[in-house]
Design a protein around this motif. Structure first.
Motif, short mmCIF file in Angstrom:
data_model
loop_
_atom_site.label_atom_id
_atom_site.label_comp_id
_atom_site.label_asym_id
_atom_site.label_seq_id
_atom_site.Cartn_x
_atom_site.Cartn_y
_atom_site.Cartn_z
N TYR A 1 29.70 32.58 26.14
CA TYR A 1 29.78 31.35 26.93
C TYR A 1 29.21 30.16 26.16
N ALA A 2 29.60 28.97 26.58
CA ALA A 2 29.11 27.75 25.95
C ALA A 2 27.79 27.29 26.55
N THR A 3 27.44 27.80 27.73
CA THR A 3 26.17 27.46 28.38
C THR A 3 25.57 28.73 28.99
N THR A 4 24.35 28.62 29.48
CA THR A 4 23.73 29.76 30.16
C THR A 4 24.28 29.93 31.56
N GLY A 5 25.01 28.92 32.06
CA GLY A 5 25.60 29.02 33.39
C GLY A 5 24.75 28.36 34.45
N TYR A 6 25.01 28.73 35.68
CA TYR A 6 24.24 28.22 36.80
C TYR A 6 23.01 29.12 36.96
N CYS A 7 21.81 28.59 36.62
CA CYS A 7 20.60 29.40 36.70
C CYS A 7 20.78 30.71 35.92
N ASP A 8 21.34 30.58 34.72
CA ASP A 8 21.57 31.71 33.81
C ASP A 8 22.61 32.70 34.31
N THR A 9 23.49 32.26 35.22
CA THR A 9 24.47 33.16 35.83
C THR A 9 25.88 32.60 35.75
N HIS A 10 26.83 33.45 35.41
CA HIS A 10 28.27 33.15 35.47
C HIS A 10 28.92 34.22 36.34
N ASP A 11 29.48 33.84 37.46
CA ASP A 11 30.29 34.79 38.21
C ASP A 11 31.73 34.66 37.73
N HIS A 12 32.34 35.77 37.33
CA HIS A 12 33.70 35.73 36.78
C HIS A 12 34.65 36.62 37.58
N THR A 13 34.39 36.71 38.87
CA THR A 13 35.26 37.51 39.73
C THR A 13 36.69 37.01 39.67
N ILE A 14 36.83 35.66 39.68
CA ILE A 14 38.14 35.03 39.54
C ILE A 14 38.35 34.70 38.07
N PRO A 15 39.29 35.33 37.38
CA PRO A 15 39.49 35.09 35.94
C PRO A 15 39.66 33.60 35.63
N GLY A 16 38.91 33.14 34.62
CA GLY A 16 39.03 31.75 34.19
C GLY A 16 38.22 30.77 35.00
N LEU A 17 37.49 31.26 36.01
CA LEU A 17 36.69 30.37 36.85
C LEU A 17 35.28 30.92 36.94
N ASN A 18 34.30 30.13 36.47
CA ASN A 18 32.91 30.54 36.51
C ASN A 18 32.22 29.88 37.70
N LEU A 19 31.63 30.70 38.56
CA LEU A 19 30.98 30.23 39.77
C LEU A 19 29.48 30.53 39.72
N PRO A 20 28.68 29.86 40.56
CA PRO A 20 27.22 30.05 40.52
C PRO A 20 26.77 31.46 40.88
#
Length: 348
Positions: free
Chosen positions: A221-240
């Protein structure tokens, strides 16, 4: 105050000029056979490994020592012994894409070789060539550099208390697209796809872009995400947050090119050439899988949530560098009905 303003402007101008000249093309940025283009090294990504990840980058050749080639769970007859990076592609005639480099150990017992090598204080995986850099020069100043990262094991995400998607072998990558030696955009591979950003917007250490490797899965990933978290349940979409999460942070900093193989790739002939003239190239033509075939339901190691196929604990190993769209039209790999979007804004 006016003098201070002039001094500040001079300092900013001087710093900007130094950064610009570092990125400008030189004679070494032309097609080279003798050495890796300098900008491919100057802009090579650095990777933050997640602090709790027990599976570090691994030596590519060592994977062959700890595996045996199988087709449909049967050892391949006539396979070279020992199997090395100099003869791996001979398996293409003994099963091709149906060949799986299968662990000789029971992976449920966590053999030490699956853990890889922790980078030292300089970011180097000592004794383990765990990265492969492949350069495709399209001509007219257009160059793609692929930075491919190898791990001996992929630990999947936990869903409803069970890990899903564990597999032997793991290849991830960044790709940077250059124009006349200047980086334009960068691809971050994540599971079955990934994300693209402009070079200008991503986090950097000096000139070098930074990536974050997710715990276990090693999605980049390019960032650590939302509070160090990436939800990738939906392909191509990162959620908190969500049911299938990747976790990233600044654990151990890895410099992949500190111990790597470097190759040029010629698309018309589909051939590779080692920049140092000595590194093995045969293995790059291998079309099989770099891990075990997905265990059948009858295998005691296999588990599924409510018997649902996509929740298998153990899945098949990945394909290697040859299958990473090394001659792609866009910075994104091709995907049915998916346009390549290069984000100009850094986001999870």
């Amino acid at each position: 105050m006016q003098v201070e303003s002039h001094l500040l402007a001079l300092l900013v101008t001087s710093t900007s000029f130094q950064l610009l000249t570092a990125a400008l093309p030189t004679d070494n940025h032309k097609r080279q056979a003798a050495g890796v283009p300098s900008y491919v090294l100057s802009y090579a990504p650095k990777i933050w490994l997640q602090s709790q990840d027990p599976y570090f980058p691994s030596d590519i050749g060592a994977q062959l020592v700890h595996t045996k080639p199988e087709v449909n769970f049967n050892v391949v007859n006539g396979a070279p012994n020992p199997l090395t990076l100099d003869n791996l592609a001979s398996l293409n005639n003994l099963g091709g894409s149906k060949v799986y480099l299968t662990s000789v150990d029971d992976v449920t017992q966590s053999p030490a070789w699956l853990k890889g090598v922790k980078p030292d204080s300089n970011g180097k995986t000592n004794g383990a060539k765990s990265c492969t850099v492949i350069v495709n020069d399209h001509g007219s100043g257009n160059v793609d550099a692929y930075y491919l990262y190898f791990y001996a094991f992929n630990q999947g995400n936990t869903v409803l208390g069970q890990e899903i998607g564990d597999h032997v072998g793991d290849w991830e990558h960044n790709m940077i697209r250059f124009k006349n030696g200047i980086p334009q955009s960068i691809w971050y591979s994540q599971h079955s796809y990934g994300e693209a950003f402009t070079y200008s917007c991503v986090e950097k250490q000096g000139l070098r872009p930074v990536g974050y490797s997710a715990k276990g899965s090693h999605a980049t990933y390019a960032t650590t995400g939302y509070c160090d978290t990436h939800d990738h349940t939906i392909p191509g979409l990162n959620l908190p947050a969500g049911p299938i999460e990747d976790h990233c942070d600044q654990g151990t900093l890895w410099d992949p090119i500190a111990n790597a193989y470097f190759y040029s790739y010629d698309a018309p002939s589909n051939s590779f050439k080692a920049y140092d003239g000595t590194s093995p190239t045969n293995w790059l033509q291998y079309v099989g899988e770099w891990g075990d075939q997905q265990y059948p339901d009858s295998d005691r190691r296999q588990k599924k949530i409510f018997g649902i196929a996509v929740t298998a604990k153990y899945t098949s190993g990945p394909t290697g560098p040859k299958d990473k769209s090394l001659n792609r039209a866009d910075v994104c790999p091709p995907r049915d009905n998916t346009a390549c979007f290069v984000s100009p804004i850094l986001r999870p």
